[in-house]
Scaffold this active site. Structure first.
Site, mmCIF file in Angstrom:
data_model
loop_
_atom_site.group_PDB
_atom_site.id
_atom_site.type_symbol
_atom_site.label_atom_id
_atom_site.label_comp_id
_atom_site.label_asym_id
_atom_site.label_seq_id
_atom_site.Cartn_x
_atom_site.Cartn_y
_atom_site.Cartn_z
ATOM 1 N N GLU A 127 20.488 85.875 70.260
ATOM 2 C CA GLU A 127 19.580 84.801 69.819
ATOM 3 C C GLU A 127 20.145 83.903 68.717
ATOM 4 O O GLU A 127 19.515 83.686 67.685
ATOM 5 C CB GLU A 127 18.239 85.415 69.369
ATOM 6 N N ASN A 168 23.359 87.243 74.423
ATOM 7 C CA ASN A 168 22.005 87.462 74.929
ATOM 8 C C ASN A 168 21.005 86.523 74.244
ATOM 9 O O ASN A 168 21.028 86.374 73.019
ATOM 10 C CB ASN A 168 21.612 88.923 74.631
ATOM 11 N N HIS A 204 11.690 86.585 78.865
ATOM 12 C CA HIS A 204 10.304 86.822 78.412
ATOM 13 C C HIS A 204 9.507 85.587 78.825
ATOM 14 O O HIS A 204 9.620 84.532 78.187
ATOM 15 C CB HIS A 204 10.249 86.981 76.894
ATOM 16 N N GLU A 232 15.713 91.496 79.420
ATOM 17 C CA GLU A 232 14.477 91.881 78.728
ATOM 18 C C GLU A 232 13.253 91.388 79.486
ATOM 19 O O GLU A 232 12.262 90.954 78.887
ATOM 20 C CB GLU A 232 14.450 91.331 77.290
ATOM 21 N N ASP A 234 9.950 90.464 81.063
ATOM 22 C CA ASP A 234 8.517 90.751 81.137
ATOM 23 C C ASP A 234 7.796 89.436 81.421
ATOM 24 O O ASP A 234 8.282 88.362 81.074
ATOM 25 C CB ASP A 234 7.966 91.510 79.926
HETATM 26 O O1 G3I Z 1 9.702 101.844 62.823
HETATM 27 C C1 G3I Z 1 8.755 101.218 61.948
HETATM 28 C C2 G3I Z 1 7.737 102.212 61.484
HETATM 29 O O2 G3I Z 1 8.366 103.197 60.721
HETATM 30 C C3 G3I Z 1 6.660 101.480 60.688
HETATM 31 O O3 G3I Z 1 5.652 102.365 60.351
HETATM 32 C C4 G3I Z 1 6.082 100.332 61.497
HETATM 33 C C5 G3I Z 1 5.080 99.527 60.704
HETATM 34 O O4 G3I Z 1 5.068 98.174 61.086
HETATM 35 O O5 G3I Z 1 7.121 99.478 61.872
HETATM 36 C C6 G3I Z 1 8.081 100.096 62.698
HETATM 37 O O6 G3I Z 1 9.069 99.176 63.054
HETATM 38 C C7 G3I Z 1 8.688 98.232 64.043
HETATM 39 C C8 G3I Z 1 9.596 98.422 65.241
HETATM 40 O O7 G3I Z 1 9.343 97.411 66.190
HETATM 41 C C9 G3I Z 1 9.384 99.765 65.921
HETATM 42 O O8 G3I Z 1 8.081 99.863 66.425
HETATM 43 C C10 G3I Z 1 8.845 96.854 63.462
HETATM 44 O O9 G3I Z 1 7.880 96.652 62.445
HETATM 45 C C11 G3I Z 1 8.704 95.815 64.527
HETATM 46 O O10 G3I Z 1 9.043 94.538 63.986
HETATM 47 C C12 G3I Z 1 9.621 96.119 65.674
HETATM 48 O O11 G3I Z 1 9.415 95.141 66.674
HETATM 49 C C13 G3I Z 1 10.459 95.012 67.619
HETATM 50 C C14 G3I Z 1 11.012 93.600 67.574
HETATM 51 O O12 G3I Z 1 12.016 93.452 68.565
HETATM 52 C C15 G3I Z 1 11.616 93.288 66.216
HETATM 53 O O13 G3I Z 1 11.939 91.941 66.132
HETATM 54 C C16 G3I Z 1 9.888 95.283 68.998
HETATM 55 O O14 G3I Z 1 9.521 96.671 69.083
HETATM 56 C C17 G3I Z 1 10.928 94.971 70.071
HETATM 57 O O15 G3I Z 1 10.321 95.031 71.340
HETATM 58 C C18 G3I Z 1 11.482 93.571 69.866
HETATM 59 O O16 G3I Z 1 12.487 93.360 70.825
HETATM 60 C C19 G3I Z 1 13.071 92.064 70.842
HETATM 61 C C20 G3I Z 1 14.533 92.221 71.231
HETATM 62 O O17 G3I Z 1 15.175 93.129 70.370
HETATM 63 C C21 G3I Z 1 15.259 90.884 71.219
HETATM 64 N N1 G3I Z 1 14.570 89.908 72.051
HETATM 65 C C22 G3I Z 1 13.139 89.750 71.790
HETATM 66 C C23 G3I Z 1 12.432 91.100 71.851
HETATM 67 C C24 G3I Z 1 10.930 90.941 71.663
HETATM 68 O O18 G3I Z 1 10.626 90.440 70.397
#
Ligand code: G3I
Length: 300
Positions: A127, A168, A204, A232, A234
């Site tokens: 990105e 990517n 996405h 990715e 969806d």
């Molecule tokens: O692990 C912590 C946890 O300890 C804490 O309690 C909780 C509270 O908010 O946060 C948890 O971390 C989160 C993590 O996902 C795991 O669930 C983060 O806050 C959250 O920001 C994170 O989001 C991920 C996101 O990327 C981050 O930007 C999404 O799961 C994930 O699906 C998303 O994936 C991205 C790809 O990497 C790149 N392309 C876009 C895609 C969708 O946004």
């Protein structure tokens, strides 16, 4: 084939899912993943904040758990992602100049070397472009200048010479300003021998997304001499959800260098989106989109 993975394998492709390791202990989650898919990617566990929480101190626990789970079942593993403006550990976010460069290069070396032989492909850079085709003004871009993407790919190639190295991004679902800027970068890299092997199209998208140039876009990248992967996928809920999944799958099947498809999750229960965008509903039941994708994989 009767599953997504087996059907994709009939044409030498993979069909994968993004996995949150925390849910592998849920039997329906693990059973669906193991039964239907032949590839996995870590939804978060291999990102910079997870793998290098302190400078030079690597933590591979989550990524290793997923690799072990997949290898025990004969599944492939994609790597996501070595360098990204998001999910950087706090200590890296305010580094400047050569300190940030060294941190980036050291991170790539540490992670890519650890997973050498375990992951078949890496999203080396994630990105880095804006919708208008300009470079995203991340800390990497501001501190390191235009050359940072090339530096990242050269470091990944040095650490893991055999993995397929991918750029990517999202919003690249048609021939548009953003995909054309990436296309021009890949063409430049190929002409100068910068080690890039693949472009990942996150995909996405919405149920009524205009995909009229989706396949042609994949093909123009393939014609540069790189593989393409749907990384990715969806699709938001709505009347066009299943058909749109089918269009994307058909496009990959029609492009010889499209090596496989990864959906960004297994069940709507755990999607990062709130619009039920996946192939299995919250109770792990197959949706119409599942059946459409399966048929497309078998028709290809
Ligand atoms: O692990 C912590 C946890 O300890 C804490 O309690 C909780 C509270 O908010 O946060 C948890 O971390 C989160 C993590 O996902 C795991 O669930 C983060 O806050 C959250 O920001 C994170 O989001 C991920 C996101 O990327 C981050 O930007 C999404 O799961 C994930 O699906 C998303 O994936 C991205 C790809 O990497 C790149 N392309 C876009 C895609 C969708 O946004």
């Amino acid at each position: 084939g009767t599953t997504l993975g087996a059907s994709a394998a009939e044409s030498g492709r993979y069909f994968g899912a993004a996995v949150s390791t925390q849910y592998l202990s849920e039997s329906a989650y693990a059973n669906t993943l193991g039964a239907e898919f032949n590839s996995v990617v870590a939804e978060n566990a291999m990102k910079w904040d997870a793998t290098e929480p302190n400078p030079g101190q690597f933590n591979f626990s989550g990524g290793d758990q997923l690799v072990n789970w997949a290898q025990a079942r004969g599944m492939k593993v994609r790597g996501h992602t070595l360098v990204w403006h998001a999910q950087q550990p706090g200590w890296a976010q305010n580094l400047t100049g050569q300190n940030l460069r060294n941190a980036m290069l050291n991170h790539i070396a540490g992670v890519a070397n650890h997973y050498e032989g375990d992951v078949f492909a890496w999203d080396v850079v994630n990105e880095a472009f804006e919708w208008d085709g300009s470079r995203r003004q991340s800390n990497l871009q501001r501190q390191l200048g235009n050359g940072w993407i090339e530096e990242a790919f050269r470091a990944a190639d040095a650490a893991d010479p055999t993995a397929t190295l991918c750029y990517n991004d999202y919003g690249t679902d048609s021939i548009n300003a953003k995909s054309t800027a990436i296309y021009n970068m890949v063409r430049d890299f190929k002409s100068r021998g910068v080690p890039i092997d693949c472009v990942g199209f996150q995909t996405h998208i919405a149920h009524n997304e205009n995909l009229s140039s989706y396949q042609a876009n994949l093909q123009r990248f393939a014609d540069l001499g790189v593989d393409v992967e749907i990384t990715e996928l969806d699709v938001g809920q709505g009347s066009g959800q299943a058909a749109t999944y089918g269009t994307v799958t058909n496009a990959c099947m029609a492009v010889a260098r499209c090596k496989g498809i990864t959906v960004w999750g297994i069940t709507d229960k755990y999607s990062w989106r709130d619009d039920n965008p996946l192939l299995f509903d919250g109770n792990y039941q197959k949706k119409q989109a599942y059946h459409t994708v399966l048929a497309a994989l078998n028709n290809g």
